[in-house]
Design a protein around this motif. Structure first.
Motif, PDB file in Angstrom:
ATOM      1  N   ILE A  74     -17.398  22.298  15.475  1.00 31.12           N
ATOM      2  CA  ILE A  74     -16.428  21.477  16.191  1.00 31.12           C
ATOM      3  C   ILE A  74     -15.554  20.779  15.159  1.00 31.12           C
ATOM      4  N   ASN A 128      -3.497  27.014  19.392  1.00 36.10           N
ATOM      5  CA  ASN A 128      -3.428  26.222  18.162  1.00 36.10           C
ATOM      6  C   ASN A 128      -2.306  26.609  17.210  1.00 36.10           C
ATOM      7  N   GLU A 186      -6.988  21.666  16.273  1.00 34.27           N
ATOM      8  CA  GLU A 186      -8.368  21.886  15.830  1.00 34.27           C
ATOM      9  C   GLU A 186      -8.394  23.023  14.812  1.00 34.27           C
ATOM     10  N   THR A 198      -7.419  11.061  15.283  1.00 35.71           N
ATOM     11  CA  THR A 198      -7.508  12.268  16.101  1.00 35.71           C
ATOM     12  C   THR A 198      -6.573  12.102  17.290  1.00 35.71           C
ATOM     13  N   TRP A 238     -15.372  15.846  12.475  1.00 37.21           N
ATOM     14  CA  TRP A 238     -16.396  16.881  12.484  1.00 37.21           C
ATOM     15  C   TRP A 238     -17.644  16.341  13.183  1.00 37.21           C
ATOM     16  N   ARG A 242     -12.118  18.547  15.381  1.00 38.60           N
ATOM     17  CA  ARG A 242     -11.161  17.969  16.310  1.00 38.60           C
ATOM     18  C   ARG A 242      -9.719  18.093  15.806  1.00 38.60           C
ATOM     19  N   SER A 243      -8.795  17.880  16.722  1.00 40.43           N
ATOM     20  CA  SER A 243      -7.379  17.820  16.369  1.00 40.43           C
ATOM     21  C   SER A 243      -7.155  16.613  15.469  1.00 40.43           C
TER      22      SER A 243
END
Length: 367
Positions: free
Chosen positions: A301, A47, A272, A315, A296, A303-304
């Motif tokens: 979790i 990331n 993320e 996303t 979310w 997300r990108s």
């Protein structure tokens, strides 16, 4: 009495983008960017590379990866007791400041399983072990069971994680490489002592430089510390005060950038758990109410994210085949795009795909 000026959500958005190097890419070294941002969330090892590509001009992922091998960049648990990529200097300086969230996590998540364990002794035994060779926390826990046979191996491993300044050693975190999360202490890895100063004042001021204007609750949500109101009050004469549209008090450095709310914001691909998404208690300056369910979808979790006009508006997901011959970037906007926004996003997507999969046949879908 003059009341503090109210900043609109869009003004806060443009300030956040500017501080986070997302309004325009910075002509800075990656290490300089990482220090300005007070580290990058790095629970997922690749990331930080996406985060830096979106923030730094001509970002060279291989060169940044070499800095990790050379030990000038490290991975260590810091803010909110989560893994961050930081410079070696910040590793040594920030770890004692952020010990309290580590202690809180160890007690709340593993304390019940550590009844009868001398935690200080277990930590020192782990320190000795990882001087000999880097180890996973599972390996540490299994070895500590020899001294505390009635305990829980995973919890014993977490004593090392939370009580010691443990850095993850390469190849974990290297560009396009994998590896088990093996650890040794920061002092051993960097051949330098951890600083003793645990006062949070400097951390709070650095947060405002990278995330402000912000509330006390925002700072606390970002770092995991509490009782920071007294820190802000100590420095109130050095700060400027604003209000948000709900009336909450916001603090900032006097000379920090607060761009015009109409400043154009280009599309950006964020990984993320990106800094700008997790950096606030009130995330509405970057995350519209309607976007939360998309970004979310469940606990732990995130997300990108795709930024459209500065706000989370979609996303993305990148997939490659097993031989890295083909790569597909799926872009999923959930806001309506204007013609110029569509064209700018398509250009950024092609560049992003070329960065992540330069030797693959790449395809962008969803636009």
């Amino acid at each position: 009495m003059v009341l503090p000026r109210t900043l609109t959500r869009r003004e806060l958005n443009r300030a956040a983008l500017s501080r986070q190097l997302l309004l325009e890419r910075a002509a800075a070294s990656p290490a300089e960017a990482v220090e300005h941002l007070v580290g990058l969330h790095a629970q997922l090892p690749q990331n930080p590379y996406t985060a830096l590509w979106s923030r730094v001009e001509d970002f060279d992922a291989d060169a940044f990866s070499r800095q990790m091998e050379e030990r000038s960049i490290v991975r260590i648990s810091l803010q909110r007791s989560t893994i961050h990529t930081v410079t070696a200097r910040d590793c040594l300086a920030l770890r004692p400041v952020l010990q309290v969230p580590q202690d809180r996590t160890l007690k709340s998540a593993f304390g019940r399983n550590l009844q009868g364990v001398d935690v200080d002794k277990a930590a020192e035994r782990a320190r000795e072990m990882v001087r000999e060779r880097p180890m996973t926390f599972a390996e540490i826990g299994e070895e500590l069971l020899a001294e505390w046979p009635g305990s829980d191996a995973r919890s014993l491993g977490m004593v090392a994680r939370h009580r010691l300044p443990m850095v993850q050693v390469p190849p974990r975190g290297l560009w396009r490489q994998g590896g088990a999360a093996r650890h040794t202490t920061a002092e051993h890895w960097l051949s330098a002592p951890i600083e003793r100063d645990d006062a949070p004042d400097g951390l709070v001021m650095r947060y405002l430089a990278a995330f402000g204007p912000a509330s006390v609750k925002d700072v606390q949500a970002w770092c995991g510390l509490t009782r920071l109101r007294e820190v802000v009050d100590r420095h109130r004469d050095e700060l400027v005060v604003f209000r948000d549209e709900d009336g909450s008090e916001l603090f900032d450095l006097p000379d920090a950038p607060r761009p015009n709310p109409d400043t154009p914001a280009p599309p950006r691909f964020l990984p993320e758990f990106d800094n700008v998404v997790l950096g606030y208690k009130d995330r509405r300056r970057i995350l519209p109410d309607e976007a939360g369910g998309h970004l979310w979808p469940g606990r732990n979790i995130v997300r990108s994210a795709l930024l459209i006009d500065g706000f989370v508006g979609g996303t993305w997901a990148l997939t490659t085949d097993t031989k890295q011959a083909c790569a597909t970037l799926e872009v999923s906007p959930f806001v309506e795009l204007s013609g110029p926004q569509h064209d700018a996003l398509a250009t950024e997507a092609a560049r992003f795909l070329a960065f992540h999969a330069p030797e693959s046949e790449g395809t962008v879908i969803g636009l």
